[in-house]
Scaffold this active site. Structure first.
Site, PDB file in Angstrom:
ATOM      1  N   ASP A 180       0.840  -1.195   0.000  1.00 20.53           N
ATOM      2  CA  ASP A 180       0.000   0.000   0.000  1.00 20.53           C
ATOM      3  C   ASP A 180       0.872   1.241   0.000  1.00 20.53           C
ATOM      4  O   ASP A 180       1.423   1.593   1.027  1.00 20.53           O
ATOM      5  CB  ASP A 180      -0.910  -0.032   1.239  1.00 20.53           C
ATOM      6  CG  ASP A 180      -1.838   1.145   1.311  1.00 20.53           C
ATOM      7  OD1 ASP A 180      -1.912   1.940   0.362  1.00 20.53           O
ATOM      8  OD2 ASP A 180      -2.531   1.274   2.351  1.00 20.53           O
ATOM      9  N   GLU A 223      -2.783  10.591   0.059  1.00 17.32           N
ATOM     10  CA  GLU A 223      -4.012   9.799   0.183  1.00 17.32           C
ATOM     11  C   GLU A 223      -4.188   9.285   1.589  1.00 17.32           C
ATOM     12  O   GLU A 223      -5.288   9.211   2.114  1.00 17.32           O
ATOM     13  CB  GLU A 223      -3.986   8.630  -0.811  1.00 17.32           C
ATOM     14  CG  GLU A 223      -5.306   7.854  -0.881  1.00 17.32           C
ATOM     15  CD  GLU A 223      -5.344   6.586  -0.024  1.00 17.32           C
ATOM     16  OE1 GLU A 223      -6.323   5.846  -0.136  1.00 17.32           O
ATOM     17  OE2 GLU A 223      -4.393   6.342   0.783  1.00 17.32           O
ATOM     18  N   GLU A 224      -3.045   8.887   2.193  1.00 15.82           N
ATOM     19  CA  GLU A 224      -3.146   8.233   3.503  1.00 15.82           C
ATOM     20  C   GLU A 224      -3.713   9.162   4.567  1.00 15.82           C
ATOM     21  O   GLU A 224      -4.222   8.716   5.583  1.00 15.82           O
ATOM     22  CB  GLU A 224      -1.769   7.695   3.928  1.00 15.82           C
ATOM     23  CG  GLU A 224      -1.257   6.540   3.074  1.00 15.82           C
ATOM     24  CD  GLU A 224      -2.107   5.269   3.180  1.00 15.82           C
ATOM     25  OE1 GLU A 224      -3.121   5.278   3.892  1.00 15.82           O
ATOM     26  OE2 GLU A 224      -1.753   4.281   2.521  1.00 15.82           O
ATOM     27  N   GLU A 227     -11.670  19.125  -6.707  1.00  9.30           N
ATOM     28  CA  GLU A 227     -12.182  20.443  -6.314  1.00  9.30           C
ATOM     29  C   GLU A 227     -11.687  21.539  -7.253  1.00  9.30           C
ATOM     30  O   GLU A 227     -12.377  22.516  -7.503  1.00  9.30           O
ATOM     31  CB  GLU A 227     -11.755  20.762  -4.873  1.00  9.30           C
ATOM     32  CG  GLU A 227     -12.485  19.922  -3.852  1.00  9.30           C
ATOM     33  CD  GLU A 227     -11.914  20.043  -2.448  1.00  9.30           C
ATOM     34  OE1 GLU A 227     -12.667  19.831  -1.493  1.00  9.30           O
ATOM     35  OE2 GLU A 227     -10.707  20.325  -2.311  1.00  9.30           O
TER      36      GLU A 227
END
Lengths: 743, 743
Positions: A381, A419-420, A431
């Site tokens: 990950d 992301e984490e 956005e």
């Protein structure tokens, strides 16, 4: 290497290619490096086969070794070095893309202090420290150490040094704390020891704080992650299991996106909330620990034995506390001190975006992304996904640079930052470009962790992507098999009975576990997440055991997760085939009628579980039934119409118009006013749902809230409002699918 | 009849038509009645000229006579009869459209009671009624009477019979009531007499109620509507001026759309608010009266003489009250009684939609609409617009049915219901089909009142429609002139100096005065409103004098407003030409770079008026400046790119892609989260603006609110948030205009 050839899909590609050549005078030269294009350019099965063949397991392995050789926490120097690595690859003259950029956002992250490490101790009645939990994981193979390994911590948990008697609170749900209260346990001022799972990370502290708990500890129970095994000999490096010192890090923020700039990109000049005013941070100090330390705390607790469902695999009876037992390791009135010194910091975090310009419809984007940042080395990950991403972009880039191929539509590869910490890079991107992305994006493909385990494909997505994943999976050989396709293997592990197709692999639905979340929930873009995963008959692990720990390293993947990298290659091929089909097919391979099955099943669940209750309040499901039927009719008719088109009289604008209907269907389910309190969630079918009825989330949630209120309550009005929002969305979806000149 | 021929625009039509024929083999037969179409079909100037010539003033006159021969209040039998008339015309085999439908919504309207008419009286100290205002207008020419003339009333004002001393409150603004208070006048329990103008209708009662006023009267002062004239001999039927008994009706609801179903279409099954919970209705009984009656009340008031700005043309000194003067018509302690018996009713109201299917891009819609409902006969408002609509649809329908023409894109004609109650039909339509309309609508053309007066064209719209209106206006002869174009006439009345073009006619901006409001504000669709209007050097009337009265009849139009109907014809030609250009041009005639001038002027206003204040709070306009510059560069480059395209190598998809950029630009300014308290207003450039600085509304409004608060206030945070929202929108707009494969 064999690639199972099952020619399928809507289009006779050879015939169309012929047509494309005849009509080639329409093509606008796109530069010397591009092959001549035609408005009828369609998926080229030879190119697809070439790509499948060229995706190389050993190159994926090399990518992974490079990507995971150092810890690359979001915004760290190594994270930035990987940005440069990606840019270099994507700008390579021989195998790069048309262009690549690395725009930065300035985002709020949370880090432990180097000077004052977080510390969990047992403090005796006189103030003596009797025991201290580890501050870092054991370096078992030489891969887990070094100054860049961030010590375990709960990102966004506030600093503080609470101290109190220890209680055991199972998974830290509201129900768990109510159970403790019902036992007469006074929670005020205590430290609650909880285990991962059952609820979001941040929710544990939020629930705890409501009951006056002063600090929270979180650990991973071997029952949840290691199928019960916990000794050194049974765990890494002797197996893929989590060793006793392993600690899961993670973001404890309740929402996603940069916490200071909801709905705005975190550009330097953007308006930022006062950090003190942000909601969704854990309200009290929180710290994760390993099960080795948790065992010492938990097995020394006094008090009532916890309920059976609260027991785990640490080898003792779990008791509730508060405080320690007589004759245990600590005096009974010893307390636990949780010293957290996390700091919020504004940091630059980069996304890397690489683009292949479409030859025919450059304003249609197929997005393919994964995050780049890890907690430690992050071999699984997220580097297993990034390793695949780089191999896929290498193969496509090489064809591109050779002039053999250019996709019909534009392809955008993305390496998201941070992301984490809460899907920050991808959310800021959505956005910043919300209009453009909503108007032009065909689909978003996410490959985060590409291989959890090597048993079977696992895919999540909205119904329109089912068919293209199936098409891809049918044409690729399952790793380790001579004659089984990925599809045939998959259906053995996950399947369901489809009214239209019979037994098919079952697609999971998209939550908010990775970067697809802002695309599907905020922008209504058809999205998917693709990976290889476990044989659930062999493990009940909550997730792969070394998740978010220092043990998630290259050696771990190479030895235990996917020796030979066949599963990585299988994911690269599946995701690559899906990408090519979406970018190159003349007609978008999004089967809109597959949404019908989903709507029908949600409707049936509502009829079976809610209709009696609704009728008691004079609320009819009739309009919803009608809307679902209208959708089914319109979707079936459109799919039928596309399949019947005479290929020799096709008009390029007719193709575009039909593709727009297919692409924009997902957008019709978006209503930014449907759930004003659910940040970013605007999709009326996939917003978070509480309760056990698998139906439309707005309806389900409103019913749960209304259930025990009086008939004239606001809550019942909200049920009616949600039902109307849903009906309007489905009627609007049907209207989008009907012939375009019908209003 | 002469039509000024000024060939202009981007495209060499003849050349393209030739290409179209060569490439005709792409065309998909659209039915026997259609001419063969080509993906390169472009505006045909011969067809345009034919349409201009065939638009017939006498037919418009006949349409108007028919449309206005009976009162057609929303949802009345005559309103429904007109629905049938429209359906019949649009389904006519010789001159109709491809299809026509009349979908109904179930909406909340407000009507006076037939049994208990509303009544305004002066009541003496003993309870005797000393004077009663008229309950209906005088029938001066035989055109103003009959059972279907709804008596004057304030729609949505609540029932009630307040009675109290009379005060004069000028226009009923908050400032006006503060002025009365400053004079030491106790307002509690009074009846406030106000005049139309200066603020919205409903706002007068809302402001009054805040000060304890019990009831509100509203009249039209001859100073405001008749250039001061008020005698019978000076007014209708002796001139176009409002006669003494005339009363303006109107909706007093503060928002638009069906009051019970905000954001949802008012279908029978839709969720409805409890009417008691609706915000935006006048809080106290309110009734409009004529100036004949107002004079008796006002000229008898006692108290201080009102400020000069409060004086009008009733021929006496306006005093403030409270109560009547000594030696006047009434004893000084006489009171005024306002008896209102309005009722809310759920009624069916129809829209009529007529469609001409596009030959090439049927999924691109050009919408052309007007409302159908009137307060009484409504010859000017709205039938002058509907008469033009019917003539335009007749001419186009005839060409269509003959097989001579079919537009490139689809044309949707709309006759909206219940506009007078708050743009209800159009709003419900946008709520029902929001996804589809947002994705596919090129522009919305509104022609409500087509002729206010016959001096000059008047157009309102967003910047991208300026160029197409100019192109149309340059090619049409001004009514009553041999050699002047509508454009040349127009520029004499309304003009501005454009940095890009020099002196040009000035386009007004779009408020919420007619059915364009939901299209531009809620859906972000480029919109316009076109009419003929006054010579402002000859009248300062607030609006045409018989507006919303029983005197707005066919005879009034025929004799006073537009004898000969030349101005009606001019509007039909202008709007018709705009419609054809939008529906038929290969490249959409929306000049996106014209938005740049608008942004630049808003920016300059902010720099001149707000920058010092902002800098005091460490808020920089720098990012906004950069965003405006980026927009300008991207828009200029795109316009340049389109103009340089080599017509002989055009690719149909390239055209479509560029058109999508042009069409969707307006959408990029939409942010549904920008102004959560402003219902339906999501356009960051055109939301309502308070204050006098003509700049970006979100910034202007936030600054007004923050001005007198402390530096760390929520209000200053909102200024920062609004600035960021704006910057993101402009950056997003620029991104949409940049080459499509750039991210």
């Amino acid at each position: 290497m064999q690639w199972v050839k099952v020619l399928g899909g809507l289009v006779g590609a050879a015939a169309l290619l012929g047509l494309g050549i005849i009509l080639g005078h329409f093509a606008v030269p796109k530069g010397a490096d591009a092959p001549s294009s035609s408005v009828f350019q369609d998926l080229d099965l030879e190119i697809l086969e070439t790509v499948m063949k060229q995706l190389d397991a050993s190159k994926i392995r090399e990518n992974l070794r490079e990507l995971s050789k150092e810890p690359h926490l979001a915004s760290s120097p190594r994270d930035e070095a990987l940005v440069q690595l990606l840019l270099q690859r994507w700008r390579d003259p021989a195998s790069g893309l048309d262009s690549a950029e690395a725009p930065k956002y300035e985002v709020l992250l949370s880090f432990p202090s180097r000077e004052q490490p977080n510390r969990v101790t047992v403090v005796g009645p006189t103030g003596t420290v009797l025991f201290a939990c580890r501050q870092s994981e054991q370096d078992l193979t030489g891969e887990q150490g070094g100054p860049d390994v961030v010590p375990p911590y709960a990102a966004y948990a506030p600093p503080g040094t609470p101290q109190g008697l220890l209680v055991y609170a199972n998974r830290g749900t509201e129900e768990d704390f109510m159970t403790l209260r019902a036992q007469g346990i006074r929670l005020e001022g205590t430290i609650a020891l909880t285990r991962y799972g059952g609820t979001g990370r941040g929710a544990k502290a939020i629930n705890a704080a409501k009951h006056g708990v002063a600090g929270v500890l979180v650990y991973t129970d071997p029952a949840d992650i290691n199928d019960g095994q916990s000794s050194a000999s049974e765990t890494f490096p002797n197996s893929w299991r989590l060793p006793p010192s392993g600690v899961e890090r993670g973001s404890y923020y309740e929402y996603f996106g940069d916490p200071l700039t909801p709905y705005l990109p975190a550009n330097p000049s953007s308006f930022r909330l006062d950090p003190a005013a942000v909601s969704g941070f854990p309200p009290i100090p929180t710290q994760p620990i390993g099960f080795e330390d948790a065992k010492i705390l938990l097995c020394n607790l006094q008090g009532t034995v916890a309920p059976a469902a609260w027991q785990g695999a640490l080898g003792c009876d779990y008791r509730l506390g508060p405080g320690f037992r007589l004759n245990g390791d600590f005096p009974t009135d010893s307390q636990v001190n949780v010293s957290v010194h996390n700091r919020l910091e504004l940091r630059n975090s980069s996304n890397v975006l690489g683009i292949i310009r479409g030859a025919v419809e450059p304003d249609r984007y197929v997005l393919y992304g994964n995050h780049r940042d890890s907690w430690v080395h992050g071999a699984v990950d997220p580097s297993s996904g990034t390793a695949v991403l780089l191999e896929l972009s290498r193969v496509l880039g090489t064809l591109l640079k050779k002039g053999t191929w250019r996709p019909r539509r534009s392809i955008v590869f993305a390496s998201w930052g941070a992301e984490e910490f809460g899907l920050i890079g991808s959310t800021e991107f959505t956005e910043e470009f919300f209009s453009k992305l909503q108007e032009r994006t065909v689909a978003y493909i996410n490959v985060d962790i590409s291989v959890f385990a090597n048993a079977t494909l696992r895919a999540q997505g909205t119904p329109p992507v089912q068919s293209v994943i199936f098409s891809a999976a049918k044409q690729i050989r399952a790793p380790g098999s001579e004659d089984l396709s990925i599809y045939d293997n998959w259906i053995r592990y996950f399947n369901r009975s489809s009214p239209a197709y019979g037994l098919v692999p079952s697609l999971g639905s998209l939550g908010a576990g990775s970067d697809y979340a802002p695309f599907i929930h905020f922008l209504g873009i058809s999205s998917m997440d693709i990976a290889y995963t476990y044989d659930r008959s062999k493990t009940s692990a909550r997730i792969y055991p070394t998740y978010h720990t220092a043990f998630d390293t290259f050696g771990y993947v190479d030895k235990f997760v996917d020796p030979g990298f066949g599963s990585h290659q299988a994911v690269a091929r599946t995701a690559g085939s899906v990408l090519l089909r979406l970018s190159d097919s003349l007609f978008l391979p999004l089967n809109v009628s597959d949404y019908g099955e989903n709507l029908r099943s949600f409707l049936q669940a509502a009829q079976q579980n809610l209709e009696v209750l609704l009728e008691q309040h004079s609320i009819s499901l009739g309009p919803l039934v009608t809307a679902v039927e209208k959708f089914e009719r319109a979707a079936t008719a459109l799919v039928q119409h596309v399949s019947e088109l005479r290929k020799d009289t096709l008009d390029p604008l007719q193709v575009r118009m039909l593709n727009d209907q297919l692409m924009l269907l997902e957008r019709t389910f978006l209503n930014p006013r449907a759930f004003p309190e659910e940040r970013y969630y605007s999709h009326v079918l996939w917003a978070p749902r509480t309760g056990s009825v698998a139906t439309f989330p707005g309806l389900a949630n409103a019913c749960s809230r209304a259930m025990n209120t009086s008939p004239g309550s606001e809550a019942w009005a909200e049920v009616r409002r949600q039902l109307s929002i849903l009906v309007v969305a489905l009627e609007g979806a049907a209207a989008t699918l009907r012939p375009v000149a019908d209003l």
